[in-house]
Design an enzyme around this catalytic site. Structure first.
Site, PDB file in Angstrom:
ATOM      1  N   TRP A 107      56.498  36.291  74.969  1.00 38.02           N
ATOM      2  CA  TRP A 107      55.205  36.944  74.778  1.00 38.02           C
ATOM      3  C   TRP A 107      54.968  37.523  73.377  1.00 38.02           C
ATOM      4  O   TRP A 107      53.946  38.172  73.137  1.00 38.02           O
ATOM      5  CB  TRP A 107      55.014  38.048  75.829  1.00 38.02           C
ATOM      6  CG  TRP A 107      55.013  37.505  77.222  1.00 38.02           C
ATOM      7  CD1 TRP A 107      56.080  37.410  78.071  1.00 38.02           C
ATOM      8  CD2 TRP A 107      53.899  36.949  77.922  1.00 38.02           C
ATOM      9  NE1 TRP A 107      55.704  36.832  79.254  1.00 38.02           N
ATOM     10  CE2 TRP A 107      54.360  36.541  79.201  1.00 38.02           C
ATOM     11  CE3 TRP A 107      52.551  36.747  77.605  1.00 38.02           C
ATOM     12  CZ2 TRP A 107      53.529  35.947  80.145  1.00 38.02           C
ATOM     13  CZ3 TRP A 107      51.721  36.170  78.560  1.00 38.02           C
ATOM     14  CH2 TRP A 107      52.215  35.769  79.801  1.00 38.02           C
ATOM     15  N   GLU A 153      43.581  42.931  89.255  1.00 37.21           N
ATOM     16  CA  GLU A 153      44.632  42.741  88.239  1.00 37.21           C
ATOM     17  C   GLU A 153      44.774  44.053  87.480  1.00 37.21           C
ATOM     18  O   GLU A 153      43.790  44.617  86.985  1.00 37.21           O
ATOM     19  CB  GLU A 153      44.242  41.591  87.297  1.00 37.21           C
ATOM     20  CG  GLU A 153      45.328  41.300  86.284  1.00 37.21           C
ATOM     21  CD  GLU A 153      45.321  39.858  85.777  1.00 37.21           C
ATOM     22  OE1 GLU A 153      44.613  39.000  86.349  1.00 37.21           O
ATOM     23  OE2 GLU A 153      46.044  39.596  84.800  1.00 37.21           O
ATOM     24  N   ARG A 154      45.993  44.545  87.416  1.00 36.57           N
ATOM     25  CA  ARG A 154      46.288  45.828  86.769  1.00 36.57           C
ATOM     26  C   ARG A 154      45.496  46.966  87.402  1.00 36.57           C
ATOM     27  O   ARG A 154      45.012  47.870  86.711  1.00 36.57           O
ATOM     28  CB  ARG A 154      46.014  45.774  85.259  1.00 36.57           C
ATOM     29  CG  ARG A 154      46.621  44.589  84.553  1.00 36.57           C
ATOM     30  CD  ARG A 154      48.080  44.482  84.785  1.00 36.57           C
ATOM     31  NE  ARG A 154      48.645  43.258  84.208  1.00 36.57           N
ATOM     32  CZ  ARG A 154      49.898  42.877  84.416  1.00 36.57           C
ATOM     33  NH1 ARG A 154      50.698  43.571  85.198  1.00 36.57           N
ATOM     34  NH2 ARG A 154      50.350  41.780  83.863  1.00 36.57           N
ATOM     35  N   LYS A 207      40.170  44.096  71.414  1.00 38.71           N
ATOM     36  CA  LYS A 207      41.018  45.176  71.925  1.00 38.71           C
ATOM     37  C   LYS A 207      41.314  46.166  70.806  1.00 38.71           C
ATOM     38  O   LYS A 207      41.405  45.774  69.643  1.00 38.71           O
ATOM     39  CB  LYS A 207      42.329  44.626  72.483  1.00 38.71           C
ATOM     40  CG  LYS A 207      42.158  43.886  73.803  1.00 38.71           C
ATOM     41  CD  LYS A 207      43.493  43.631  74.504  1.00 38.71           C
ATOM     42  CE  LYS A 207      43.255  42.829  75.784  1.00 38.71           C
ATOM     43  NZ  LYS A 207      44.436  42.675  76.634  1.00 38.71           N
ATOM     44  N   LYS A 244      36.899  34.981  78.564  1.00 40.29           N
ATOM     45  CA  LYS A 244      38.279  34.963  78.059  1.00 40.29           C
ATOM     46  C   LYS A 244      38.651  33.498  77.939  1.00 40.29           C
ATOM     47  O   LYS A 244      38.836  32.819  78.947  1.00 40.29           O
ATOM     48  CB  LYS A 244      39.201  35.680  79.044  1.00 40.29           C
ATOM     49  CG  LYS A 244      40.696  35.542  78.737  1.00 40.29           C
ATOM     50  CD  LYS A 244      41.559  36.349  79.715  1.00 40.29           C
ATOM     51  CE  LYS A 244      43.044  36.204  79.431  1.00 40.29           C
ATOM     52  NZ  LYS A 244      43.892  37.043  80.311  1.00 40.29           N
ATOM     53  N   ASP A 267      48.371  44.803  72.700  1.00 41.79           N
ATOM     54  CA  ASP A 267      47.816  44.867  74.044  1.00 41.79           C
ATOM     55  C   ASP A 267      47.954  46.255  74.663  1.00 41.79           C
ATOM     56  O   ASP A 267      48.861  46.483  75.465  1.00 41.79           O
ATOM     57  CB  ASP A 267      48.537  43.836  74.927  1.00 41.79           C
ATOM     58  CG  ASP A 267      47.819  43.587  76.242  1.00 41.79           C
ATOM     59  OD1 ASP A 267      46.719  44.122  76.404  1.00 41.79           O
ATOM     60  OD2 ASP A 267      48.360  42.849  77.079  1.00 41.79           O
ATOM     61  N   GLU A 296      46.252  33.249  77.359  1.00 41.11           N
ATOM     62  CA  GLU A 296      47.156  33.396  78.495  1.00 41.11           C
ATOM     63  C   GLU A 296      46.892  32.347  79.579  1.00 41.11           C
ATOM     64  O   GLU A 296      46.724  32.658  80.757  1.00 41.11           O
ATOM     65  CB  GLU A 296      47.057  34.816  79.065  1.00 41.11           C
ATOM     66  CG  GLU A 296      47.410  35.869  78.016  1.00 41.11           C
ATOM     67  CD  GLU A 296      47.465  37.292  78.527  1.00 41.11           C
ATOM     68  OE1 GLU A 296      46.713  37.616  79.453  1.00 41.11           O
ATOM     69  OE2 GLU A 296      48.250  38.075  77.975  1.00 41.11           O
ATOM     70  N   GLU A 321      47.587  50.409  82.472  1.00 42.39           N
ATOM     71  CA  GLU A 321      48.610  49.373  82.590  1.00 42.39           C
ATOM     72  C   GLU A 321      49.924  49.762  81.903  1.00 42.39           C
ATOM     73  O   GLU A 321      50.992  49.680  82.496  1.00 42.39           O
ATOM     74  CB  GLU A 321      48.072  48.062  82.010  1.00 42.39           C
ATOM     75  CG  GLU A 321      49.080  46.937  82.047  1.00 42.39           C
ATOM     76  CD  GLU A 321      48.507  45.616  81.535  1.00 42.39           C
ATOM     77  OE1 GLU A 321      47.325  45.558  81.166  1.00 42.39           O
ATOM     78  OE2 GLU A 321      49.273  44.632  81.503  1.00 42.39           O
ATOM     79  N   ARG A 361      52.468  37.888  66.885  1.00 38.53           N
ATOM     80  CA  ARG A 361      51.321  38.042  67.793  1.00 38.53           C
ATOM     81  C   ARG A 361      50.275  39.000  67.217  1.00 38.53           C
ATOM     82  O   ARG A 361      49.073  38.816  67.428  1.00 38.53           O
ATOM     83  CB  ARG A 361      51.841  38.545  69.144  1.00 38.53           C
ATOM     84  CG  ARG A 361      50.748  38.939  70.103  1.00 38.53           C
ATOM     85  CD  ARG A 361      51.314  39.139  71.491  1.00 38.53           C
ATOM     86  NE  ARG A 361      50.345  39.805  72.347  1.00 38.53           N
ATOM     87  CZ  ARG A 361      50.559  40.104  73.603  1.00 38.53           C
ATOM     88  NH1 ARG A 361      51.711  39.793  74.176  1.00 38.53           N
ATOM     89  NH2 ARG A 361      49.631  40.710  74.330  1.00 38.53           N
TER      90      ARG A 361
HETATM   91  C1  GCV Z   1      43.373  40.150  82.636  1.00 36.70           C
HETATM   92  C2  GCV Z   1      47.286  41.699  79.487  1.00 36.70           C
HETATM   93  C3  GCV Z   1      47.397  41.970  80.955  1.00 36.70           C
HETATM   94  C4  GCV Z   1      46.737  40.886  81.770  1.00 36.70           C
HETATM   95  C5  GCV Z   1      45.275  40.759  81.313  1.00 36.70           C
HETATM   96  C6  GCV Z   1      45.262  40.467  79.818  1.00 36.70           C
HETATM   97  C7  GCV Z   1      43.862  40.395  79.251  1.00 36.70           C
HETATM   98  O1  GCV Z   1      48.060  40.607  79.138  1.00 36.70           O
HETATM   99  O2  GCV Z   1      48.740  42.134  81.310  1.00 36.70           O
HETATM  100  O3  GCV Z   1      46.814  41.235  83.116  1.00 36.70           O
HETATM  101  O4  GCV Z   1      44.586  39.780  82.025  1.00 36.70           O
HETATM  102  O5  GCV Z   1      45.941  41.486  79.136  1.00 36.70           O
HETATM  103  O6  GCV Z   1      43.445  41.363  78.641  1.00 36.70           O
HETATM  104  O7  GCV Z   1      43.213  39.383  79.400  1.00 36.70           O
END
Ligand code: GCV
Length: 693
Positions: free
Chosen positions: A556, A154-155, A354, A276, A359, A280, A387, A330
């Protein structure tokens, strides 16, 4: 032909230090135990010095009076301590180089210190003429892989996973070289699977994968790296066949107790889990009306019996927002969801936060949880997978950004804030470190509040591409993240220079040229993409390429709110109130359009295009100027790279050259689309009369 690049461990021949007698006799000293790490340290030292200087050193061990047998094959020190004392010294004594440490990991780091000195062609006698004492800045220095068990990432922008293929775990030579690479820059913890734990990954905590995971954990442990897994919060349902994942349900607790006993027995080197939850679409305690603390503590209490920790992510927000709703913000979500329970999280829970409240945009303010939370272990999460910052096509050396984040003052130790009644209870040792130790770097190092578990994690940018990171120059972010996490005092320039000398070339002019390309690249990327902290003008889903309205009418929570008069999100006391989540004076600074730093002004304020910035330019003129400049400067970076055609390895040259071609296409699109959009919507001409479409 090699199967993959050796990057900064290529150990190619060096001229300096060839006659250095000190490198012929090296002593490992201290109260460490002879184990696999020491065996690896010796191997690495011999390999490096042989390759670079054709020297085979004699290595003598003096461990607290008891000599350790040469090449000790002792078993792993898989005692359950999460963190070793990793401090080490390197000094010169009796014409010998002495690496001293209380742990074998410290000895290994001392070895990499010497090899780096040689690889950068610094004079060894001079470098260690005074005793060099090193203590890592952060207890945990971690990489998070978002690798899926089907081999996708992912990414990921560097090929496929080198950990998985077809739902199987791969262990080979590359696994060991990966451990060497990251240990050499000081990484001591790795989460090997995506935080979105689905399908086969949910079964990682079953006997389907135990054997391989145990093997992998041993390899990592041999380089001082702790193995961590991302956990599916709803495992009780998905693999346990139960109906609930309620953290207060006794049956759920019993299931986890049995499960963890099994997992830690079968994977003895496992140090803990990353979770997590409620994010999402991932399951979490909210489903059962419970708090994030309820969920984290339930797992942590059970993990504690095995000496392990739970790292719980704070990326919890409403991802089903109505774009018409201007009240929900958000940016507020992290603080709103986690601050009320500060002090409730158990001592083996770390909240992973984060860097920004949204994000990983190219520019965001620092999450107000840093400086907000005072009684909770905290870890910073950054993203070296690019990303939103160019996807390893556009160059974006992220270390300058990470330095800014680390140096941000939160004012959490300010005198006027000290009317907390239980302030004396903060920290494991009961102490409260007053004074100005209030930067993000201070907090995550553990020194501000005396936290035991803290540190920094990066979503990693690696894959199975020949060069590991897609773009060779993106390797500077992997290298740099590790070096910075280990020593937050290093400058972006020092780190870039080490990376270039060790990975690309030791020629002074070439080093200067590449440094001149890396260092401004983040600022340039920012200039041609989203203006003044607004973010999110990207193509939905892929997140590469410009789309000004890509996320404007989406769910989002990511809006620019542009109309014909102005743009930006009002996050002041008159808007969503987000600015007030900060300690003073940051709250007042961000709350005021006059005081707010230009680069963040549209993050916090909705402003007319005619608003005059600190720079003296209007918002609209800033947009035009920065986009034109950014594109021009990107062209200059590419042109500088072209001057290196005969100076660097063709494999590296061509790879980076090809990336620059794609970057210029992308930068031009951003420049023209953003300028055109705002020209059309505002109706205001560019003062310099340049071509806008
Ligand atoms: C792993 C963003 C990314 C998702 C990622 C998410 C996260 O939304 O686009 O791909 O998922 O962050 O940090 O959990």
């Amino acid at each position: 032909m090699e199967k993959y690049a050796k990057l900064w461990l290529k150990y190619s021949p060096k001229k300096n230090n060839k006659e250095c007698g000190l490198l012929k006799n090296i002593v490992f000293s201290g109260s460490y135990t002879g184990d696999k790490i020491i065996e690896n340290a010796k191997k690495e030292l011999c390999l490096g010095l042989k390759g670079m200087l054709d020297i085979t050193p004699v290595i003598t061990e003096k461990t607290s009076g008891t000599a350790c047998n040469e090449g000790a094959k002792g078993t792993l020190s898989s005692g359950k301590a999460i963190l070793d004392n990793e401090e080490y010294t390197v000094s010169i004594k009796d014409e010998q180089l002495v690496i001293a440490s209380g742990s074998s990991t410290g000895i290994l780091y001392g070895v990499f210190d010497i090899l780096r000195t040689v690889a950068c062609e610094k004079d060894v006698a001079e470098a260690y003429s005074c005793m060099k004492k090193v203590r890592p800045s952060n207890p945990l220095r971690m990489l998070n892989h978002w690798d899926n068990m089907d081999g996708s990432i992912e990414r990921g922008y560097s090929g496929r996973s080198f950990f998985y293929e077809n739902n199987e775990i791969i262990i080979n030579e590359r696994t060991v070289d990966y451990a060497r690479l990251i240990a050499s820059v000081g990484i001591n913890a790795v989460v090997i699977n995506n935080v979105n734990v689905k399908q086969a990954a949910s079964y990682m905590i079953t006997d389907r994968y135990f054997e391989k995971l145990a093997e992998l954990g041993e390899i990592f442990a041999g380089y001082g790296i702790g193995l961590y897994l991302s956990l599916n919060y709803a495992s009780t349902i998905e693999i346990g066949g139960m109906e609930s994942a309620d953290p207060l349900d006794e049956d759920v607790k019993v299931w986890w107790k049995e499960k963890m006993a099994e997992v830690f027995k079968k994977i003895p080197t496992l140090k803990g889990f990353l979770v997590k939850a409620d994010s999402e679409g991932r399951p979490g305690p909210f489903t059962y009306g419970r708090t994030q603390a309820d969920g984290a503590n339930m797992l942590a209490d059970i993990a504690k019996e095995h000496g392990a920790i739970i790292i719980w992510r704070c990326f919890v927000y409403n991802c089903r927002q109505d774009w018409r709703d201007k009240k929900t913000d958000r940016a507020r979500a992290g603080y709103d969801n986690f601050m009320p329970m500060d002090g409730d999280y158990h001592d083996n829970v770390i909240l992973q936060i984060k860097n920004g409240p949204m994000d990983f945009q190219i520019r965001e303010p620092i999450s107000p949880l840093f400086g907000g939370l005072r009684k909770t272990n905290q870890m910073l999460e950054v993203q070296i997978a690019q990303e939103y910052t160019g996807q390893q096509i556009d160059l974006c050396y992220l270390i300058p950004m990470f330095k800014e984040i680390l140096e941000f003052r939160t004012y959490c130790t300010d005198e006027k804030d000290k009317n907390w009644s239980d302030i004396e209870d903060i920290g494991n040792d009961g102490s409260y470190n007053a004074g100005n130790s209030d930067t993000v770097a201070d907090i995550i190092s553990g020194r501000t509040f005396g936290s035991r578990y803290s540190g920094i994690a990066a979503v990693t940018n690696t894959g199975n591409d020949f060069n590991w990171t897609g773009d060779y120059l993106a390797g500077a972010n992997l290298f740099g993240f590790g070096r910075l996490a280990f020593d937050t005092g290093l400058t972006s320039g020092e780190i870039a220079e080490e990376f270039i000398r060790m990975t690309i070339s030791g020629d002074d002019d070439t080093v200067d040229t590449i440094k001149g390309i890396l260092l401004p690249s983040r600022a340039i990327y920012e200039k041609y993409t989203c203006p003044l902290g607004i973010g999110w003008m990207v193509k939905p889903n892929t997140h590469y390429g410009c789309s000004v309205d890509g996320y404007e009418y989406d769910r989002w929570g990511t809006y620019h709110r542009a109309d014909h008069l102005g743009l930006g999100v009002d996050r002041t006391d008159k808007g969503t109130g987000y600015a007030l989540q900060y300690n003073e004076p940051n709250a007042s600074i961000y709350n005021s359009a006059e005081k707010c730093p230009d680069e963040l002004v549209l993050f916090f304020h909705h402003l007319p295009y005619t608003h005059v910035l600190h720079s003296g330019k209007t918002v609209i003129q800033h947009i035009y100027d920065s986009h034109f400049e950014g594109y021009e400067e990107a062209k200059q970076l590419a042109a500088k790279w072209e001057t290196l055609k005969d100076k660097v390895d063709p494999e590296i040259f061509n790879n980076v050259s090809e990336r620059f071609t794609r970057q210029l296409y992308n930068a031009r699109e951003w420049c023209d689309q953003v300028n055109t959009y705002f020209h059309r919507i505002s109706g205001i001409e560019d003062a310099k009369g340049r071509e806008i479409y």
